[in-house]
Design an enzyme around this catalytic site. Structure first.
Site, PDB file in Angstrom:
ATOM      1  N   TYR A   1       0.889  -1.126  -0.024  1.00  0.00           N
ATOM      2  CA  TYR A   1       0.056   0.102  -0.133  1.00  0.00           C
ATOM      3  C   TYR A   1       0.907   1.229  -0.068  1.00  0.00           C
ATOM      4  O   TYR A   1       0.931   2.094   0.928  1.00  0.00           O
ATOM      5  CB  TYR A   1      -0.817  -0.211   1.187  1.00  0.00           C
ATOM      6  CG  TYR A   1      -2.393   0.614   0.716  1.00  0.00           C
ATOM      7  CD1 TYR A   1      -3.062   0.189  -0.038  1.00  0.00           C
ATOM      8  CD2 TYR A   1      -2.647   1.912   1.254  1.00  0.00           C
ATOM      9  CE1 TYR A   1      -4.345   0.568  -0.475  1.00  0.00           C
ATOM     10  CE2 TYR A   1      -3.924   2.450   0.780  1.00  0.00           C
ATOM     11  CZ  TYR A   1      -4.697   1.716  -0.104  1.00  0.00           C
ATOM     12  OH  TYR A   1      -5.994   2.216  -0.426  1.00  0.00           O
ATOM     13  N   LEU A   2       1.918   1.301  -0.849  1.00  0.00           N
ATOM     14  CA  LEU A   2       2.977   2.285  -0.998  1.00  0.00           C
ATOM     15  C   LEU A   2       2.431   3.645  -1.309  1.00  0.00           C
ATOM     16  O   LEU A   2       1.366   4.012  -2.052  1.00  0.00           O
ATOM     17  CB  LEU A   2       3.830   1.763  -1.922  1.00  0.00           C
ATOM     18  CG  LEU A   2       4.506   0.278  -1.980  1.00  0.00           C
ATOM     19  CD1 LEU A   2       5.324  -0.022  -3.236  1.00  0.00           C
ATOM     20  CD2 LEU A   2       4.953   0.192  -0.678  1.00  0.00           C
TER      21      LEU A   2
ATOM     22  N   GLY B   1       6.032   8.257   1.102  1.00  0.00           N
ATOM     23  CA  GLY B   1       7.150   7.843   2.047  1.00  0.00           C
ATOM     24  C   GLY B   1       8.114   6.484   1.644  1.00  0.00           C
ATOM     25  O   GLY B   1       9.107   6.717   1.514  1.00  0.00           O
ATOM     26  N   HIS B   2       7.276   5.446   1.226  1.00  0.00           N
ATOM     27  CA  HIS B   2       7.884   4.453   0.638  1.00  0.00           C
ATOM     28  C   HIS B   2       8.691   4.714  -0.593  1.00  0.00           C
ATOM     29  O   HIS B   2       9.764   4.525  -0.874  1.00  0.00           O
ATOM     30  CB  HIS B   2       6.865   3.368   0.203  1.00  0.00           C
ATOM     31  CG  HIS B   2       5.998   2.779   1.556  1.00  0.00           C
ATOM     32  ND1 HIS B   2       4.793   3.044   1.620  1.00  0.00           N
ATOM     33  CD2 HIS B   2       6.660   2.048   2.420  1.00  0.00           C
ATOM     34  CE1 HIS B   2       4.206   2.658   2.739  1.00  0.00           C
ATOM     35  NE2 HIS B   2       5.300   1.868   3.228  1.00  0.00           N
TER      36      HIS B   2
ATOM     37  N   GLN C   1       4.100  -9.709  13.095  1.00  0.00           N
ATOM     38  CA  GLN C   1       4.344  -8.552  13.760  1.00  0.00           C
ATOM     39  C   GLN C   1       3.074  -7.905  14.342  1.00  0.00           C
ATOM     40  O   GLN C   1       3.082  -6.710  14.867  1.00  0.00           O
ATOM     41  CB  GLN C   1       5.050  -7.647  13.125  1.00  0.00           C
ATOM     42  CG  GLN C   1       4.580  -6.940  11.627  1.00  0.00           C
ATOM     43  CD  GLN C   1       5.541  -6.313  10.916  1.00  0.00           C
ATOM     44  OE1 GLN C   1       6.625  -7.038  10.281  1.00  0.00           O
ATOM     45  NE2 GLN C   1       5.296  -5.092  11.074  1.00  0.00           N
TER      46      GLN C   1
ATOM     47  N   GLU D   1      12.293   7.203   9.147  1.00  0.00           N
ATOM     48  CA  GLU D   1      12.292   7.508  10.433  1.00  0.00           C
ATOM     49  C   GLU D   1      11.105   7.844  11.044  1.00  0.00           C
ATOM     50  O   GLU D   1      10.874   7.998  12.128  1.00  0.00           O
ATOM     51  CB  GLU D   1      13.067   8.876  10.238  1.00  0.00           C
ATOM     52  CG  GLU D   1      14.806   8.582   9.969  1.00  0.00           C
ATOM     53  CD  GLU D   1      15.244   9.840   9.645  1.00  0.00           C
ATOM     54  OE1 GLU D   1      14.752  11.200   9.789  1.00  0.00           O
ATOM     55  OE2 GLU D   1      16.629   9.824   9.623  1.00  0.00           O
ATOM     56  N   LYS D   2       9.800   7.528  10.190  1.00  0.00           N
ATOM     57  CA  LYS D   2       8.675   7.676  11.043  1.00  0.00           C
ATOM     58  C   LYS D   2       8.901   6.629  12.091  1.00  0.00           C
ATOM     59  O   LYS D   2       8.160   6.753  13.325  1.00  0.00           O
ATOM     60  CB  LYS D   2       7.568   7.557  10.171  1.00  0.00           C
ATOM     61  CG  LYS D   2       6.236   7.711  10.935  1.00  0.00           C
ATOM     62  CD  LYS D   2       5.198   8.059   9.762  1.00  0.00           C
ATOM     63  CE  LYS D   2       4.528   6.737   9.417  1.00  0.00           C
ATOM     64  NZ  LYS D   2       3.853   6.076  10.389  1.00  0.00           N
ATOM     65  N   ASP D   3       8.953   5.211  11.749  1.00  0.00           N
ATOM     66  CA  ASP D   3       9.162   4.357  12.422  1.00  0.00           C
ATOM     67  C   ASP D   3      10.562   4.373  13.117  1.00  0.00           C
ATOM     68  O   ASP D   3      11.302   3.268  13.153  1.00  0.00           O
ATOM     69  CB  ASP D   3       8.825   3.045  11.906  1.00  0.00           C
ATOM     70  CG  ASP D   3       7.610   2.849  11.393  1.00  0.00           C
ATOM     71  OD1 ASP D   3       6.590   2.924  12.198  1.00  0.00           O
ATOM     72  OD2 ASP D   3       7.439   2.638  10.444  1.00  0.00           O
TER      73      ASP D   3
ATOM     74  N   SER E   1       0.389   4.157   5.482  1.00  0.00           N
ATOM     75  CA  SER E   1      -0.570   3.462   4.864  1.00  0.00           C
ATOM     76  C   SER E   1      -2.031   3.399   5.651  1.00  0.00           C
ATOM     77  O   SER E   1      -3.027   3.137   5.284  1.00  0.00           O
ATOM     78  CB  SER E   1      -0.198   1.997   4.743  1.00  0.00           C
ATOM     79  OG  SER E   1       1.064   2.007   4.194  1.00  0.00           O
TER      80      SER E   1
HETATM   81  O1  PAF Z   1       7.730  -0.818   8.242  1.00  0.00           O
HETATM   82  C1  PAF Z   1       7.277  -1.704   7.707  1.00  0.00           C
HETATM   83  O2  PAF Z   1       6.500  -1.815   6.836  1.00  0.00           O
HETATM   84  C2  PAF Z   1       7.342  -3.443   8.124  1.00  0.00           C
HETATM   85  O3  PAF Z   1       7.507  -3.457   9.785  1.00  0.00           O
HETATM   86  C3  PAF Z   1       8.605  -4.181   7.805  1.00  0.00           C
HETATM   87  C4  PAF Z   1      10.232  -3.486   8.004  1.00  0.00           C
HETATM   88  C5  PAF Z   1       8.502  -4.270   6.085  1.00  0.00           C
HETATM   89  C6  PAF Z   1       8.850  -5.466   8.298  1.00  0.00           C
HETATM   90  O4  PAF Z   1       7.525  -6.356   7.923  1.00  0.00           O
END
Ligand code: PAF
Length: 282
Positions: A32-33, A36-37, A61, A148-150, A186
């Site tokens: 769902y780019l 940012g991606h 996760q 860097e958002k995460d 996303s």
């Molecule tokens: O940041 C994300 O989209 C996910 O945590 C990642 C790094 C692709 C791992 O599933």
């Protein structure tokens, strides 16, 4: 650009590139780019001969009450974005391809994963570390790019790569925002029109906190109060956390003496959003 769903196809392609002496950049995503991606892919394209983008909504996760089933997916759109940004290969495996029925090995971490998002998402980083390790082993990139958002995820991945002597470099890329300040995510797609407006409270509260840091405020309690006061005025917002931590160790600080990460997680309606800034002491 090639698009493949099996580990074997990725291995064969990367092996052929390496035989030619080409460098490989890697952008792991859950699809769902958005822009940012795209900024990560563009940076990877500018720094490597070939770029692989993985698109995999990693079940490991997500907690049992989280949004795995509803997480947005659009492979056709993602393919178009990757192609026009210059990626050479998309890897979009199924969960069955990534996790065989007898799967039972995990990559876990203490310390960095326990605070911030780890408090309310206790299994999240084990899932992230495990899938990212697997993806690194499959793609064997020279460089991998994370937003860097995460910020906690970025710190965790850098630590994992260092601890486990993984032979690649991790590159952090700046947060990309909508024109009105909302950090691209996303999950923004979940927001109703009213919630979308309410979500601006995240960036607004951080801007106010940043201004206070720049004006010389060093007491963390004051910085947190600035943020909390702005967030609590918004009726659709519910604070998950407001934290000021050392930007490397992610440990809580009470006085700003070095670089700090000011990070927040806030529910807007049912959608949990995160945002942050790093303040570097001059
Ligand atoms: O940041 C994300 O989209 C996910 O945590 C990642 C790094 C692709 C791992 O599933």
């Amino acid at each position: 650009m090639k698009s493949v769903a099996t580990i074997q196809e990725v291995r064969e392609q990367v092996k052929a590139w390496k035989k030619e002496g080409l460098s490989v950049g890697f952008v792991p995503t859950m699809g769902y780019l958005h822009e940012g991606h795209q900024s990560l892919i563009a940076k990877a394209v500018s720094e490597n001969d070939r770029v692989v983008v993985s698109i995999f909504v990693n079940p490991m996760q997500f907690g049992p009450q989280e949004d795995l089933a509803t997480y947005p997916r659009d492979l056709a759109h993602d393919t178009e974005l990757c192609e026009k940004t210059g990626a050479a290969l998309i890897f979009h495996p199924t969960p069955e391809e990534m996790y065989l029925p007898d799967f039972c090995s995990f990559v876990d971490m203490n310390g960095l994963t326990k605070g911030l998002c780890g408090k309310t998402r206790p299994i999240h980083f084990r899932g992230v570390c495990t899938v990212v390790s697997k993806l690194f082993n499959i793609v064997t990139p020279d460089h991998a790019y994370f937003g860097e958002k995460d910020a906690q995820q970025l710190a965790v991945i850098k630590q994992m790569v260092s601890d486990l002597n993984m032979p690649l470099e991790i590159i952090g890329c700046p947060i990309i925002r909508e024109a009105d300040g909302l950090a691209k995510s996303s999950r923004n797609t979940y927001l109703s029109r009213e919630e979308r407006t309410a979500a601006l409270v995240l960036s607004r509260s951080l801007q106010a906190a940043k201004a206070r840091c720049e004006a010389g405020e060093r007491k963390v309690s004051e910085i947190k109060s600035v943020i909390e006061e702005i967030l609590t005025v918004e009726p659709l917002a519910k604070i998950d956390y407001v934290e000021v931590v050392d930007s490397k160790t992610l440990e809580a600080v009470t006085v700003i003496e070095k670089s700090v990460l000011v990070a927040i997680a806030v529910y807007i309606g049912k959608t949990r959003l995160i945002d942050n800034f790093t303040y570097h002491m001059k």
